[in-house]
Motif scaffolding. Structure first.
Motif, PDB file in Angstrom:
ATOM      1  N   UNK A   1      -1.729   8.711  -2.081  1.00  0.00           N
ATOM      2  CA  UNK A   1      -2.536   8.303  -0.928  1.00  0.00           C
ATOM      3  C   UNK A   1      -2.422   6.792  -0.702  1.00  0.00           C
ATOM      4  N   UNK A   2      -2.389   6.025  -1.769  1.00  0.00           N
ATOM      5  CA  UNK A   2      -2.247   4.567  -1.666  1.00  0.00           C
ATOM      6  C   UNK A   2      -0.874   4.172  -1.125  1.00  0.00           C
ATOM      7  N   UNK A   3       0.141   4.922  -1.487  1.00  0.00           N
ATOM      8  CA  UNK A   3       1.532   4.583  -1.175  1.00  0.00           C
ATOM      9  C   UNK A   3       2.013   5.185   0.136  1.00  0.00           C
ATOM     10  N   UNK A   4       1.292   6.158   0.665  1.00  0.00           N
ATOM     11  CA  UNK A   4       1.761   6.918   1.817  1.00  0.00           C
ATOM     12  C   UNK A   4       2.088   6.039   3.019  1.00  0.00           C
ATOM     13  N   UNK A   5       1.278   5.058   3.302  1.00  0.00           N
ATOM     14  CA  UNK A   5       1.530   4.185   4.451  1.00  0.00           C
ATOM     15  C   UNK A   5       2.831   3.409   4.325  1.00  0.00           C
ATOM     16  N   UNK A   6       3.092   2.868   3.143  1.00  0.00           N
ATOM     17  CA  UNK A   6       4.332   2.105   2.958  1.00  0.00           C
ATOM     18  C   UNK A   6       5.547   3.033   2.959  1.00  0.00           C
ATOM     19  N   UNK A   7       5.376   4.251   2.457  1.00  0.00           N
ATOM     20  CA  UNK A   7       6.472   5.228   2.492  1.00  0.00           C
ATOM     21  C   UNK A   7       6.814   5.571   3.935  1.00  0.00           C
ATOM     22  N   UNK A   8       5.793   5.838   4.737  1.00  0.00           N
ATOM     23  CA  UNK A   8       6.010   6.167   6.151  1.00  0.00           C
ATOM     24  C   UNK A   8       6.654   4.991   6.877  1.00  0.00           C
ATOM     25  N   UNK A   9       6.192   3.800   6.610  1.00  0.00           N
ATOM     26  CA  UNK A   9       6.752   2.603   7.245  1.00  0.00           C
ATOM     27  C   UNK A   9       8.220   2.413   6.872  1.00  0.00           C
ATOM     28  N   UNK A  10       8.552   2.615   5.594  1.00  0.00           N
ATOM     29  CA  UNK A  10       9.937   2.481   5.152  1.00  0.00           C
ATOM     30  C   UNK A  10      10.820   3.559   5.790  1.00  0.00           C
ATOM     31  N   UNK A  11      10.273   4.756   5.937  1.00  0.00           N
ATOM     32  CA  UNK A  11      11.006   5.852   6.570  1.00  0.00           C
ATOM     33  C   UNK A  11      11.266   5.518   8.043  1.00  0.00           C
ATOM     34  N   UNK A  12      10.234   5.059   8.737  1.00  0.00           N
ATOM     35  CA  UNK A  12      10.376   4.667  10.142  1.00  0.00           C
ATOM     36  C   UNK A  12      11.411   3.553  10.297  1.00  0.00           C
ATOM     37  N   UNK A  13      11.392   2.596   9.383  1.00  0.00           N
ATOM     38  CA  UNK A  13      12.343   1.491   9.433  1.00  0.00           C
ATOM     39  C   UNK A  13      13.775   1.995   9.258  1.00  0.00           C
ATOM     40  N   UNK A  14      13.977   2.930   8.343  1.00  0.00           N
ATOM     41  CA  UNK A  14      15.309   3.501   8.164  1.00  0.00           C
ATOM     42  C   UNK A  14      15.777   4.178   9.452  1.00  0.00           C
TER      43      UNK A  14
END
Length: 134
Positions: free
Chosen positions: A69-82
């Motif tokens: 839950x803590x990491x989900x936002x950064x994971x989504x952001x990194x995915x969007x950036x890719x």
């Protein structure tokens, strides 16, 4: 508890890309880049974005629910950036007169399994980059 996964587990997932198909798509991309300096810069940006996302995704299975839950936002952001970098790279190649047909094959679905397949491809690119960095 973490499950131990093998490649064949991944092949059971919907809309998976085989290792062989990802390799072929990657060869097409690299062939289209050639020695064009601007395309090489975009390719480098794509690989950086793939590595950032793959790093988060690779550790995902080892995280507990709270850490996910803590990491989900950064994971989504990194995915969007890719995905953004992939789109920019394909657009540049098309402007250079290259077909970039691989982009259509990867799909544009930004939700569900299509999005997951794009993340799978990011992991493949990070893998190839990593083993060639010896």
């Amino acid at each position: 508890m973490t499950k131990a996964y093998i490649y064949e587990d991944y092949l059971k997932e919907p809309q998976h890309l085989t290792f062989e198909r990802m390799a072929q798509i990657h060869r097409e991309m690299v062939s289209e880049v050639g020695t064009d300096e601007e395309a090489l810069e975009y390719y480098d940006d794509l690989i950086r974005a793939a590595a950032k996302y793959a790093n988060i995704r690779a550790s995902w299975c080892t995280l507990d629910r709270e850490k996910k839950m803590e990491t989900d936002g950064s994971r989504t952001s990194a995915h969007d950036s890719f995905i953004t970098n992939l789109n920019m790279f394909a657009r540049l190649l098309k402007q250079l007169g290259k077909p970039a047909a691989w982009r259509d094959e990867l799909g544009y679905d930004t939700e569900g399994y299509g999005r997951k397949a794009l993340g799978d491809f990011a992991c493949y690119l990070a893998f190839v980059s990593g083993i060639n960095a010896r």
